[in-house]
Design a protein around this motif. Structure first.
Motif, PDB file in Angstrom:
ATOM      1  N   LYS A 195       0.829  -1.204   0.000  1.00  0.00           N
ATOM      2  CA  LYS A 195       0.000   0.000   0.000  1.00  0.00           C
ATOM      3  C   LYS A 195       0.866   1.259   0.000  1.00  0.00           C
ATOM      4  O   LYS A 195       1.696   1.465   0.894  1.00  0.00           O
ATOM      5  CB  LYS A 195      -0.933  -0.002   1.212  1.00  0.00           C
ATOM      6  N   ASP A 196       0.665   2.099  -1.019  1.00  0.00           N
ATOM      7  CA  ASP A 196       1.339   3.402  -1.150  1.00  0.00           C
ATOM      8  C   ASP A 196       2.861   3.294  -1.248  1.00  0.00           C
ATOM      9  O   ASP A 196       3.574   4.271  -0.961  1.00  0.00           O
ATOM     10  CB  ASP A 196       0.974   4.321   0.028  1.00  0.00           C
ATOM     11  N   VAL A 197       3.372   2.131  -1.641  1.00  0.00           N
ATOM     12  CA  VAL A 197       4.819   1.953  -1.778  1.00  0.00           C
ATOM     13  C   VAL A 197       5.197   1.955  -3.261  1.00  0.00           C
ATOM     14  O   VAL A 197       4.572   1.276  -4.074  1.00  0.00           O
ATOM     15  CB  VAL A 197       5.282   0.629  -1.130  1.00  0.00           C
ATOM     16  N   LYS A 198       6.216   2.719  -3.597  1.00  0.00           N
ATOM     17  CA  LYS A 198       6.715   2.807  -4.976  1.00  0.00           C
ATOM     18  C   LYS A 198       8.110   2.199  -5.013  1.00  0.00           C
ATOM     19  O   LYS A 198       9.011   2.620  -4.282  1.00  0.00           O
ATOM     20  CB  LYS A 198       6.744   4.269  -5.423  1.00  0.00           C
ATOM     21  N   ALA A 199       8.292   1.176  -5.872  1.00  0.00           N
ATOM     22  CA  ALA A 199       9.546   0.428  -5.900  1.00  0.00           C
ATOM     23  C   ALA A 199      10.161   0.450  -7.294  1.00  0.00           C
ATOM     24  O   ALA A 199       9.479   0.685  -8.294  1.00  0.00           O
ATOM     25  CB  ALA A 199       9.304  -1.018  -5.458  1.00  0.00           C
ATOM     26  N   ILE A 200      11.467   0.184  -7.338  1.00  0.00           N
ATOM     27  CA  ILE A 200      12.187   0.107  -8.608  1.00  0.00           C
ATOM     28  C   ILE A 200      13.201  -1.026  -8.557  1.00  0.00           C
ATOM     29  O   ILE A 200      13.799  -1.300  -7.508  1.00  0.00           O
ATOM     30  CB  ILE A 200      12.898   1.443  -8.944  1.00  0.00           C
ATOM     31  N   ASP A 201      13.359  -1.707  -9.687  1.00  0.00           N
ATOM     32  CA  ASP A 201      14.429  -2.677  -9.883  1.00  0.00           C
ATOM     33  C   ASP A 201      15.288  -2.130 -11.019  1.00  0.00           C
ATOM     34  O   ASP A 201      15.012  -2.354 -12.197  1.00  0.00           O
ATOM     35  CB  ASP A 201      13.835  -4.040 -10.252  1.00  0.00           C
ATOM     36  N   PRO A 202      16.357  -1.360 -10.703  1.00  0.00           N
ATOM     37  CA  PRO A 202      17.102  -0.628 -11.732  1.00  0.00           C
ATOM     38  C   PRO A 202      18.140  -1.458 -12.473  1.00  0.00           C
ATOM     39  O   PRO A 202      18.791  -0.943 -13.386  1.00  0.00           O
ATOM     40  CB  PRO A 202      17.771   0.492 -10.926  1.00  0.00           C
ATOM     41  N   CYS A 203      18.322  -2.720 -12.068  1.00  0.00           N
ATOM     42  CA  CYS A 203      19.200  -3.654 -12.795  1.00  0.00           C
ATOM     43  C   CYS A 203      18.390  -4.929 -13.002  1.00  0.00           C
ATOM     44  O   CYS A 203      18.784  -6.017 -12.566  1.00  0.00           O
ATOM     45  CB  CYS A 203      20.470  -3.942 -12.010  1.00  0.00           C
ATOM     46  N   CYS A 204      17.235  -4.785 -13.652  1.00  0.00           N
ATOM     47  CA  CYS A 204      16.187  -5.815 -13.591  1.00  0.00           C
ATOM     48  C   CYS A 204      16.475  -7.059 -14.413  1.00  0.00           C
ATOM     49  O   CYS A 204      15.795  -8.075 -14.257  1.00  0.00           O
ATOM     50  CB  CYS A 204      14.845  -5.225 -13.992  1.00  0.00           C
ATOM     51  N   GLY A 205      17.470  -6.995 -15.315  1.00  0.00           N
ATOM     52  CA  GLY A 205      17.757  -8.177 -16.113  1.00  0.00           C
ATOM     53  C   GLY A 205      16.524  -8.650 -16.867  1.00  0.00           C
ATOM     54  O   GLY A 205      15.790  -7.855 -17.450  1.00  0.00           O
ATOM     55  N   ILE A 206      16.277  -9.938 -16.816  1.00  0.00           N
ATOM     56  CA  ILE A 206      15.192 -10.540 -17.580  1.00  0.00           C
ATOM     57  C   ILE A 206      13.825 -10.362 -16.917  1.00  0.00           C
ATOM     58  O   ILE A 206      12.803 -10.791 -17.430  1.00  0.00           O
ATOM     59  CB  ILE A 206      15.515 -12.031 -17.844  1.00  0.00           C
ATOM     60  N   GLY A 207      13.804  -9.741 -15.726  1.00  0.00           N
ATOM     61  CA  GLY A 207      12.534  -9.373 -15.103  1.00  0.00           C
ATOM     62  C   GLY A 207      11.931 -10.381 -14.154  1.00  0.00           C
ATOM     63  O   GLY A 207      10.732 -10.329 -13.870  1.00  0.00           O
ATOM     64  N   THR A 208      12.746 -11.274 -13.602  1.00  0.00           N
ATOM     65  CA  THR A 208      12.204 -12.308 -12.702  1.00  0.00           C
ATOM     66  C   THR A 208      11.566 -11.693 -11.464  1.00  0.00           C
ATOM     67  O   THR A 208      10.461 -12.079 -11.070  1.00  0.00           O
ATOM     68  CB  THR A 208      13.326 -13.288 -12.288  1.00  0.00           C
ATOM     69  N   VAL A 209      12.243 -10.733 -10.843  1.00  0.00           N
ATOM     70  CA  VAL A 209      11.675 -10.069  -9.660  1.00  0.00           C
ATOM     71  C   VAL A 209      10.471  -9.218 -10.054  1.00  0.00           C
ATOM     72  O   VAL A 209       9.456  -9.185  -9.343  1.00  0.00           O
ATOM     73  CB  VAL A 209      12.742  -9.211  -8.946  1.00  0.00           C
ATOM     74  N   LEU A 210      10.552  -8.556 -11.196  1.00  0.00           N
ATOM     75  CA  LEU A 210       9.441  -7.715 -11.653  1.00  0.00           C
ATOM     76  C   LEU A 210       8.158  -8.532 -11.813  1.00  0.00           C
ATOM     77  O   LEU A 210       7.080  -8.101 -11.386  1.00  0.00           O
ATOM     78  CB  LEU A 210       9.789  -7.048 -12.986  1.00  0.00           C
ATOM     79  N   VAL A 211       8.264  -9.699 -12.452  1.00  0.00           N
ATOM     80  CA  VAL A 211       7.084 -10.541 -12.666  1.00  0.00           C
ATOM     81  C   VAL A 211       6.447 -10.932 -11.334  1.00  0.00           C
ATOM     82  O   VAL A 211       5.228 -10.832 -11.155  1.00  0.00           O
ATOM     83  CB  VAL A 211       7.450 -11.805 -13.487  1.00  0.00           C
ATOM     84  N   GLU A 212       7.269 -11.362 -10.371  1.00  0.00           N
ATOM     85  CA  GLU A 212       6.719 -11.766  -9.069  1.00  0.00           C
ATOM     86  C   GLU A 212       6.096 -10.579  -8.353  1.00  0.00           C
ATOM     87  O   GLU A 212       5.000 -10.673  -7.797  1.00  0.00           O
ATOM     88  CB  GLU A 212       7.810 -12.408  -8.204  1.00  0.00           C
ATOM     89  N   ALA A 213       6.785  -9.445  -8.358  1.00  0.00           N
ATOM     90  CA  ALA A 213       6.273  -8.262  -7.656  1.00  0.00           C
ATOM     91  C   ALA A 213       4.976  -7.765  -8.292  1.00  0.00           C
ATOM     92  O   ALA A 213       3.999  -7.486  -7.588  1.00  0.00           O
ATOM     93  CB  ALA A 213       7.334  -7.164  -7.661  1.00  0.00           C
ATOM     94  N   LEU A 214       4.956  -7.664  -9.608  1.00  0.00           N
ATOM     95  CA  LEU A 214       3.750  -7.177 -10.295  1.00  0.00           C
ATOM     96  C   LEU A 214       2.578  -8.125 -10.075  1.00  0.00           C
ATOM     97  O   LEU A 214       1.434  -7.688  -9.937  1.00  0.00           O
ATOM     98  CB  LEU A 214       4.029  -7.022 -11.791  1.00  0.00           C
ATOM     99  N   SER A 215       2.842  -9.425 -10.013  1.00  0.00           N
ATOM    100  CA  SER A 215       1.758 -10.395  -9.811  1.00  0.00           C
ATOM    101  C   SER A 215       1.148 -10.292  -8.418  1.00  0.00           C
ATOM    102  O   SER A 215       0.056 -10.797  -8.180  1.00  0.00           O
ATOM    103  CB  SER A 215       2.268 -11.818 -10.049  1.00  0.00           C
ATOM    104  N   MET A 216       1.869  -9.635  -7.486  1.00  0.00           N
ATOM    105  CA  MET A 216       1.345  -9.437  -6.127  1.00  0.00           C
ATOM    106  C   MET A 216       0.787  -8.025  -5.934  1.00  0.00           C
ATOM    107  O   MET A 216       0.494  -7.625  -4.817  1.00  0.00           O
ATOM    108  CB  MET A 216       2.458  -9.706  -5.106  1.00  0.00           C
ATOM    109  N   GLY A 217       0.685  -7.277  -7.026  1.00  0.00           N
ATOM    110  CA  GLY A 217       0.114  -5.939  -6.927  1.00  0.00           C
ATOM    111  C   GLY A 217       1.073  -4.887  -6.425  1.00  0.00           C
ATOM    112  O   GLY A 217       0.647  -3.805  -5.998  1.00  0.00           O
TER     113      GLY A 217
END
Length: 317
Positions: A182-204
């Protein structure tokens, strides 16, 4: 189904392998503010069990009692109306010996409670599942919810490489970084192929990605879209990040696309300091001195192992 006042308590059961224990406990501390030496935790925190790769199931407690007989008395008020139900005696492997209940007795208790509840039981496809568990000298009964293991569906990506984090580790890292989205803004600035991004986005989780390599940026975007998710992934170095973020996640580059030298690693960390309120770093080598030189303090940590290979996960402020 008639409604009952909730107790506000939840019981979560856990399953993890020995080499996952350190990572599991760090995630548990992040989500619940504490960890436990057993594979069960009672908390007032409402966490979707499917968020964690280690939580097996959750009971939202409706009734509790010092004796099973107190539970049997309390469930007399449960009227399911048109909904079918089942009662499940939750299996916990490492309960104290005084709390262990044999298989046959568990089934008898399930049937006994099922006969008391007003409504139609359906052990195969119930619309509502109730859970029962003895824990620390008391009995708890409530609404049962099983982990749906969402991360398993993310294992097969259109684009991937062998040194990327596993989906289990990536999901735990996202939870460690952003326990409450809630109300948290995050960044993965060395995201590579996006493994963390996919998991994080899938949790909202509100997270954006970035990488200096155009090939992996395209791959990350493709992976995100493949799972029906929406998220921005920009091309560019970390030094060009302009906005401020509540949390920054950095999996230190060490793969066939981008291997950062020690000087480059320190530069990445120093670049993250101005825009990061909190930093979670994944590294295959000890970089404590770099963390300090970049102006961060390590407040928690763990080791994530896979065979002889291990990563450190550092939580920094």
């Amino acid at each position: 189904m008639n409604q009952y006042p909730r107790t506000g308590d939840y019981i979560y059961t856990y399953a993890y392998k020995p080499d996952e224990e350190s990572l599991c406990y760090l995630e548990m501390r992040s989500l619940f503010g504490e960890d436990t030496q057993t594979k069960v935790i009672k908390s007032t925190y409402d966490i979707n069990p499917s968020r964690s790769p280690f939580i097996k199931e959750r009971i939202e407690v409706l009734f509790e009692g010092n004796e099973l007989s107190e539970i049997l008395k309390q469930v007399e008020v449960v009227d399911m109306g048109e909904l079918t139900f089942k009662v499940l005696f939750v299996k916990i492997n490492d309960l104290a010996s005084t709390e262990k209940v044999e298989y046959k007795q568990k089934r008898e208790i399930e049937r006994e409670i099922g006969l008391i509840i007003e409504g139609e039981a359906d052990v195969h496809r119930p619309e509502v599942t109730f859970g029962l568990v003895p824990f620390k000298g008391k009995w708890y009964f409530g609404l049962y919810e099983k982990n749906e293991a969402v991360w398993l569906h993310h294992q097969k990506k259109p684009r991937e490489y062998s040194t990327a984090l596993s989906t289990r580790v990536a999901r735990a890292v996202a939870n460690i970084a952003v326990p409450n989205p809630k109300d948290v803004k995050a960044i993965d600035p060395c995201c590579g192929i996006g493994t963390v991004l996919v998991e994080a986005l899938s949790m909202g989780i509100n997270i954006v990605g970035r990488d200096i390599n155009p090939l992996v940026v395209l791959g990350s975007r493709e992976n995100i879209a493949h799972f029906g998710l929406t998220g921005d992934v920009d091309l560019g170095p970390i030094a060009e990040v302009k906005e401020t973020y509540d949390v920054t996640i950095i999996d230190m580059p060490y793969n066939l696309y981008t291997h950062a030298t020690p000087e480059e690693q320190l530069s990445i960390l120093k670049s993250a300091r101005p825009f990061s309120k909190k930093l979670v770093v994944v590294t295959i080598e000890n970089i404590d001195h770099m963390i300090k030189d970049a102006g961060f303090d390590i407040i928690d940590r763990c080791v994530a192992k896979k065979g002889i290979f291990s990563r450190e996960i550092l939580v920094c402020k």
